[in-house]
Design a protein around this motif. Structure first.
Motif, PDB file in Angstrom:
ATOM      1  N   TYR A 118       0.813  -1.214   0.000  1.00  0.00           N
ATOM      2  CA  TYR A 118       0.000   0.000   0.000  1.00  0.00           C
ATOM      3  C   TYR A 118       0.844   1.259   0.000  1.00  0.00           C
ATOM      4  O   TYR A 118       1.813   1.373   0.763  1.00  0.00           O
ATOM      5  CB  TYR A 118      -0.925   0.025   1.220  1.00  0.00           C
ATOM      6  CG  TYR A 118      -2.029  -1.001   1.151  1.00  0.00           C
ATOM      7  CD1 TYR A 118      -1.814  -2.294   1.596  1.00  0.00           C
ATOM      8  CD2 TYR A 118      -3.272  -0.670   0.622  1.00  0.00           C
ATOM      9  CE1 TYR A 118      -2.820  -3.247   1.516  1.00  0.00           C
ATOM     10  CE2 TYR A 118      -4.289  -1.615   0.543  1.00  0.00           C
ATOM     11  CZ  TYR A 118      -4.049  -2.897   0.991  1.00  0.00           C
ATOM     12  OH  TYR A 118      -5.035  -3.836   0.911  1.00  0.00           O
ATOM     13  N   ALA A 119       0.436   2.204  -0.834  1.00  0.00           N
ATOM     14  CA  ALA A 119       1.004   3.536  -0.757  1.00  0.00           C
ATOM     15  C   ALA A 119       0.561   4.191   0.551  1.00  0.00           C
ATOM     16  O   ALA A 119      -0.521   3.894   1.076  1.00  0.00           O
ATOM     17  CB  ALA A 119       0.555   4.375  -1.952  1.00  0.00           C
TER      18      ALA A 119
ATOM     19  N   SER B 281       0.806   8.009   3.048  1.00  0.00           N
ATOM     20  CA  SER B 281       1.004   9.453   3.023  1.00  0.00           C
ATOM     21  C   SER B 281       1.095  10.023   4.427  1.00  0.00           C
ATOM     22  O   SER B 281       0.692   9.372   5.401  1.00  0.00           O
ATOM     23  CB  SER B 281      -0.158  10.153   2.297  1.00  0.00           C
ATOM     24  OG  SER B 281       0.016  10.205   0.917  1.00  0.00           O
TER      25      SER B 281
ATOM     26  N   GLY C 161       3.771  11.683   0.038  1.00  0.00           N
ATOM     27  CA  GLY C 161       3.298  10.337  -0.211  1.00  0.00           C
ATOM     28  C   GLY C 161       4.410   9.457  -0.755  1.00  0.00           C
ATOM     29  O   GLY C 161       5.411   9.953  -1.285  1.00  0.00           O
TER      30      GLY C 161
ATOM     31  N   VAL D 155       5.009   5.357  -2.630  1.00  0.00           N
ATOM     32  CA  VAL D 155       4.395   4.131  -3.122  1.00  0.00           C
ATOM     33  C   VAL D 155       4.828   2.947  -2.261  1.00  0.00           C
ATOM     34  O   VAL D 155       5.740   3.066  -1.441  1.00  0.00           O
ATOM     35  CB  VAL D 155       4.757   3.889  -4.604  1.00  0.00           C
ATOM     36  CG1 VAL D 155       4.275   5.047  -5.463  1.00  0.00           C
ATOM     37  CG2 VAL D 155       6.254   3.672  -4.777  1.00  0.00           C
TER      38      VAL D 155
ATOM     39  N   TYR E 297       6.478  11.741  -3.250  1.00  0.00           N
ATOM     40  CA  TYR E 297       5.784  12.948  -3.685  1.00  0.00           C
ATOM     41  C   TYR E 297       5.696  13.913  -2.502  1.00  0.00           C
ATOM     42  O   TYR E 297       5.555  13.485  -1.357  1.00  0.00           O
ATOM     43  CB  TYR E 297       4.364  12.606  -4.171  1.00  0.00           C
ATOM     44  CG  TYR E 297       4.330  11.486  -5.186  1.00  0.00           C
ATOM     45  CD1 TYR E 297       4.223  10.149  -4.777  1.00  0.00           C
ATOM     46  CD2 TYR E 297       4.439  11.745  -6.539  1.00  0.00           C
ATOM     47  CE1 TYR E 297       4.213   9.119  -5.694  1.00  0.00           C
ATOM     48  CE2 TYR E 297       4.419  10.718  -7.471  1.00  0.00           C
ATOM     49  CZ  TYR E 297       4.312   9.410  -7.038  1.00  0.00           C
ATOM     50  OH  TYR E 297       4.309   8.389  -7.966  1.00  0.00           O
TER      51      TYR E 297
ATOM     52  N   ARG F 188      -3.426   4.429   1.881  1.00  0.00           N
ATOM     53  CA  ARG F 188      -4.263   4.456   0.696  1.00  0.00           C
ATOM     54  C   ARG F 188      -5.147   3.221   0.665  1.00  0.00           C
ATOM     55  O   ARG F 188      -4.778   2.156   1.134  1.00  0.00           O
ATOM     56  CB  ARG F 188      -3.405   4.540  -0.573  1.00  0.00           C
ATOM     57  CG  ARG F 188      -2.471   5.734  -0.643  1.00  0.00           C
ATOM     58  CD  ARG F 188      -3.165   7.060  -0.696  1.00  0.00           C
ATOM     59  NE  ARG F 188      -3.839   7.345  -1.933  1.00  0.00           N
ATOM     60  CZ  ARG F 188      -3.295   7.959  -2.976  1.00  0.00           C
ATOM     61  NH1 ARG F 188      -2.031   8.321  -2.949  1.00  0.00           N
ATOM     62  NH2 ARG F 188      -4.009   8.228  -4.056  1.00  0.00           N
TER      63      ARG F 188
ATOM     64  N   THR G 290      -1.574   0.514  -5.842  1.00  0.00           N
ATOM     65  CA  THR G 290      -1.827   1.682  -6.687  1.00  0.00           C
ATOM     66  C   THR G 290      -1.807   2.939  -5.838  1.00  0.00           C
ATOM     67  O   THR G 290      -1.977   2.880  -4.627  1.00  0.00           O
ATOM     68  CB  THR G 290      -3.194   1.573  -7.397  1.00  0.00           C
ATOM     69  OG1 THR G 290      -3.448   2.809  -8.089  1.00  0.00           O
ATOM     70  CG2 THR G 290      -4.304   1.361  -6.400  1.00  0.00           C
ATOM     71  N   THR G 291      -1.591   4.066  -6.507  1.00  0.00           N
ATOM     72  CA  THR G 291      -1.668   5.348  -5.796  1.00  0.00           C
ATOM     73  C   THR G 291      -3.009   6.017  -6.024  1.00  0.00           C
ATOM     74  O   THR G 291      -3.171   7.204  -5.782  1.00  0.00           O
ATOM     75  CB  THR G 291      -0.552   6.291  -6.278  1.00  0.00           C
ATOM     76  OG1 THR G 291      -0.683   6.471  -7.692  1.00  0.00           O
ATOM     77  CG2 THR G 291       0.813   5.734  -5.957  1.00  0.00           C
ATOM     78  N   LYS G 292      -3.998   5.271  -6.489  1.00  0.00           N
ATOM     79  CA  LYS G 292      -5.291   5.853  -6.836  1.00  0.00           C
ATOM     80  C   LYS G 292      -6.340   5.747  -5.740  1.00  0.00           C
ATOM     81  O   LYS G 292      -7.508   6.010  -5.972  1.00  0.00           O
ATOM     82  CB  LYS G 292      -5.842   5.213  -8.114  1.00  0.00           C
ATOM     83  CG  LYS G 292      -4.995   5.468  -9.339  1.00  0.00           C
ATOM     84  CD  LYS G 292      -4.896   6.938  -9.693  1.00  0.00           C
ATOM     85  CE  LYS G 292      -4.249   7.100 -11.067  1.00  0.00           C
ATOM     86  NZ  LYS G 292      -3.553   8.366 -11.214  1.00  0.00           N
TER      87      LYS G 292
ATOM     88  N   TYR H 268      -7.603  12.754  -5.322  1.00  0.00           N
ATOM     89  CA  TYR H 268      -6.529  11.780  -5.074  1.00  0.00           C
ATOM     90  C   TYR H 268      -6.055  11.089  -6.344  1.00  0.00           C
ATOM     91  O   TYR H 268      -5.444  10.019  -6.303  1.00  0.00           O
ATOM     92  CB  TYR H 268      -6.951  10.758  -4.021  1.00  0.00           C
ATOM     93  CG  TYR H 268      -8.178   9.926  -4.343  1.00  0.00           C
ATOM     94  CD1 TYR H 268      -9.434  10.317  -3.892  1.00  0.00           C
ATOM     95  CD2 TYR H 268      -8.082   8.753  -5.075  1.00  0.00           C
ATOM     96  CE1 TYR H 268     -10.563   9.558  -4.170  1.00  0.00           C
ATOM     97  CE2 TYR H 268      -9.200   7.986  -5.362  1.00  0.00           C
ATOM     98  CZ  TYR H 268     -10.433   8.391  -4.901  1.00  0.00           C
ATOM     99  OH  TYR H 268     -11.550   7.636  -5.179  1.00  0.00           O
TER     100      TYR H 268
ATOM    101  N   SER I  69      -3.735  12.309  -8.471  1.00  0.00           N
ATOM    102  CA  SER I  69      -2.304  12.502  -8.608  1.00  0.00           C
ATOM    103  C   SER I  69      -1.857  13.566  -7.626  1.00  0.00           C
ATOM    104  O   SER I  69      -2.659  14.392  -7.182  1.00  0.00           O
ATOM    105  CB  SER I  69      -1.940  12.908 -10.037  1.00  0.00           C
ATOM    106  OG  SER I  69      -2.544  14.128 -10.374  1.00  0.00           O
TER     107      SER I  69
END
Lengths: 122, 107
Positions: free
Chosen positions: A32-33, A35, A50, A52, A59, A99, A104-106, B91, B93
């Motif tokens: 899991y990403a 943050s 954040g 990954v 980031y 996340r 994924t980072t979504k 969320y 990007s």
């Protein structure tokens, strides 16, 4: 049950450094990403940084870029935030957040720690 | 960077009222929009993700809608325990920007 436990906050002088940790349990941490999100006293939420799952991409918000470094140790299930050149405006509760979607980072942030307070003052 | 703007900044409504909070993105973000609730002295809690999907355990009186740049959070029948600050967040990007928050109170 997902658990996120932050530590490392405290009082530091302007220009000083601090390292925050977030110990994770209850899920496959490396998948899991993660943050860091902060909240200054009486203010709103501000995303800080954040990373990954593999640690290979990071980031940052413009407000901390070049001063803060996010990292993780997947063997220890721990997320870190190294904070250098601290300023009064960095004073806040710092939360780590997971996340929601594996690999994924979504994903949104579906789990939050209780937060650790950082106070930058002389 | 994409900015997230919520309105109103504060809201007072009566128990049982239908309440709507809006969030506007300065550029399109598809449906990568989440809503969080933060009660006084508590940690933020995810309510809705993907603009309209209710997080597990969240009461069905909460709903979300929208896509692109305009989003709404609706509480169909306001309850006393809904007193909180509500935040939207993009969320898709980095930067994962939050809105400035909407403070919801009971009249």
């Amino acid at each position: 049950e997902v658990q996120l436990l932050e530590s490392g906050g405290g009082l530091v002088q302007p220009g000083g450094s601090l390292r925050l940790s977030c110990a994770a349990s209850g899920f496959t941490f490396s998948s899991y990403a993660m943050s860091w999100v902060r909240q200054a006293p009486g203010k709103g939420l501000e995303w800080v940084s954040g990373i990954v799952g593999s640690g290979g991409s990071t980031y940052y918000a413009d407000s901390v870029k070049g001063r803060f470094t996010i990292s993780r140790d997947n063997s220890k299930n721990t997320l870190y935030l190294q904070m250098n050149s601290l300023r009064a405006e960095d004073t806040a509760v710092y939360y780590c957040a997971k996340r929601a979607i594996v690999g994924t980072t979504k994903g949104a942030f579906d789990s939050w720690g209780q937060g650790t307070m950082v106070t930058v003052s002389s | 960077d994409i900015q997230m703007t919520q309105s109103p900044s504060s809201l007072s409504a009566s128990v049982g009222d239908r309440v709507t909070i809006t969030c506007r993105a300065s550029q399109g973000i598809s449906n990568y929009l989440a809503w969080y609730q933060q009660k006084p002295g508590k940690v933020p809690r995810l309510l809705i993700y993907a603009a309209s999907t209710l997080q597990s355990g969240v009461p069905s009186r909460f709903s979300g809608s929208g896509s692109g740049t305009d989003f709404t959070l609706t509480i169909s029948s306001l309850q006393p325990e809904d007193v909180a600050i509500y935040y939207c967040q993009k969320y898709n990007s980095a930067p994962l920007t939050f809105g400035q928050g909407t403070r919801l109170e009971i009249k």
